[in-house]
Scaffold this active site. Structure first.
Site, PDB file in Angstrom:
ATOM      1  N   GLY A 109       0.797  -1.221   0.000  1.00 23.30           N
ATOM      2  CA  GLY A 109       0.000   0.000   0.000  1.00 23.30           C
ATOM      3  C   GLY A 109       0.826   1.266   0.000  1.00 23.30           C
ATOM      4  O   GLY A 109       0.298   2.353   0.187  1.00 23.30           O
ATOM      5  N   CYS A 110       2.139   1.166  -0.182  1.00 24.65           N
ATOM      6  CA  CYS A 110       2.997   2.353  -0.146  1.00 24.65           C
ATOM      7  C   CYS A 110       3.479   2.649  -1.553  1.00 24.65           C
ATOM      8  O   CYS A 110       4.090   1.802  -2.199  1.00 24.65           O
ATOM      9  CB  CYS A 110       4.182   2.120   0.777  1.00 24.65           C
ATOM     10  SG  CYS A 110       5.251   3.542   0.924  1.00 24.65           S
ATOM     11  N   GLY A 111       3.241   3.870  -2.009  1.00 21.59           N
ATOM     12  CA  GLY A 111       3.537   4.168  -3.390  1.00 21.59           C
ATOM     13  C   GLY A 111       4.813   4.923  -3.648  1.00 21.59           C
ATOM     14  O   GLY A 111       5.364   4.852  -4.730  1.00 21.59           O
ATOM     15  N   CYS A 113       7.634   5.219  -1.275  1.00 19.97           N
ATOM     16  CA  CYS A 113       8.699   4.971  -0.320  1.00 19.97           C
ATOM     17  C   CYS A 113      10.058   5.078  -1.000  1.00 19.97           C
ATOM     18  O   CYS A 113      10.275   4.508  -2.059  1.00 19.97           O
ATOM     19  CB  CYS A 113       8.542   3.583   0.285  1.00 19.97           C
ATOM     20  SG  CYS A 113       7.015   3.353   1.181  1.00 19.97           S
TER      21      CYS A 113
END
Length: 265
Positions: A109-111, A113
């Protein structure tokens, strides 16, 4: 090469005041290291399946290569602490990658980082010239068809999906992953391998529509992105400028079109 995508674990299930032993099927989530010409570039937590599709899709949507022909080979190796994906790309593209190299550690869910500057956060717009057009009935039928093909979700309840609806309104391809970005990259990689006409179909996703989901679609010429959940404000602004049709809150008999509605009428 495919690896186990699920595992079974015991637990204690509570319902209506009662406890009972249970055994559940859970989705695997493992570190996947992407290496380009021997250089480690990114480590993503992902479902260990369709990793060749993932490597190609990620390489294209991140701008590491601009054409599938620039990715020469992809080998997947299982290691004690995860999976290593060794990718060989054209020397010109590898030189460009080294010039802008960053240490990128991805989380589910991290775009963004690992992005080092504000300038890197929002990539340049690419205008979409899409011929795709669907009715509301086709859109909703597409989501129903995608749900029926989500094998991992049926087993685990833990994965996102990205599906391709072709020009005839048929769901022809679905990819799943614990991460929504990963599922979309896997789908795009598979579509490019099949030489699909990306301007004539639509991508359906089981997640929210973040800016990066819009960016990934527009980077390969996909003109319609429809999501089960909400878009972000930035996603709507960027989709509007890129000439991409963005729909959200696609539920039974309802949806909201935020940009370029002429393709979904």
């Amino acid at each position: 090469m495919e690896y186990e995508k699920t595992a079974f674990f015991s637990g204690v299930h509570y319902r209506d005041g009662q406890y009972a032993e249970t055994r559940d099927c859970l989705a695997e989530e493992v570190p996947v290291a992407l290496e380009y010409n021997g250089l480690s570039h990114a480590v993503m937590l992902a479902t260990p399946g369709d990793l060749e599709d993932f490597a190609l899709g990620f390489s294209l949507t991140e701008g590491i290569v601009v054409d599938a022909s620039e990715l020469y080979s992809c080998e997947v190796w299982k290691q004690t602490d995860g999976i290593r994906v060794a990718i060989e790309i054209a020397s010109e593209r590898f030189h460009g990658l080294k010039e802008k190299r960053r240490n990128l550690t991805g989380r589910t869910g991290c775009g963004l980082c690992g992005t080092e500057s504000l300038e890197q956060a929002v990539k340049p717009l690419q205008q979409v010239n899409a011929t795709a057009s669907f009715t509301s009935a086709q859109l909703h039928a597409g989501f129903s068809g995608m749900e029926a093909l989500q094998a991992l979700r049926k087993q685990t309840g833990a994965t996102h999906a990205a599906a391709w609806m072709d020009a005839a309104g048929r769901i022809t391809l679905v990819r799943e992953d614990v991460g929504r970005h990963n599922a979309l990259d896997k789908l795009i990689g598979a579509l490019v391998k099949q030489e699909a006409m990306l301007s004539s179909g639509a991508v359906l996703v089981t997640s929210r529509a973040s800016y990066e989901m819009v960016q990934k679609c527009m980077s390969v010429g996909i003109g319609i992105l429809a999501a089960v959940s909400a878009p972000t404000a930035l996603a709507v602004r960027m989709a509007d400028k890129a000439n991409l049709t963005l729909a959200g809150f696609v539920r039974e008999n309802s949806h909201t079109i935020y940009t370029h509605p002429e393709r979904l009428r």
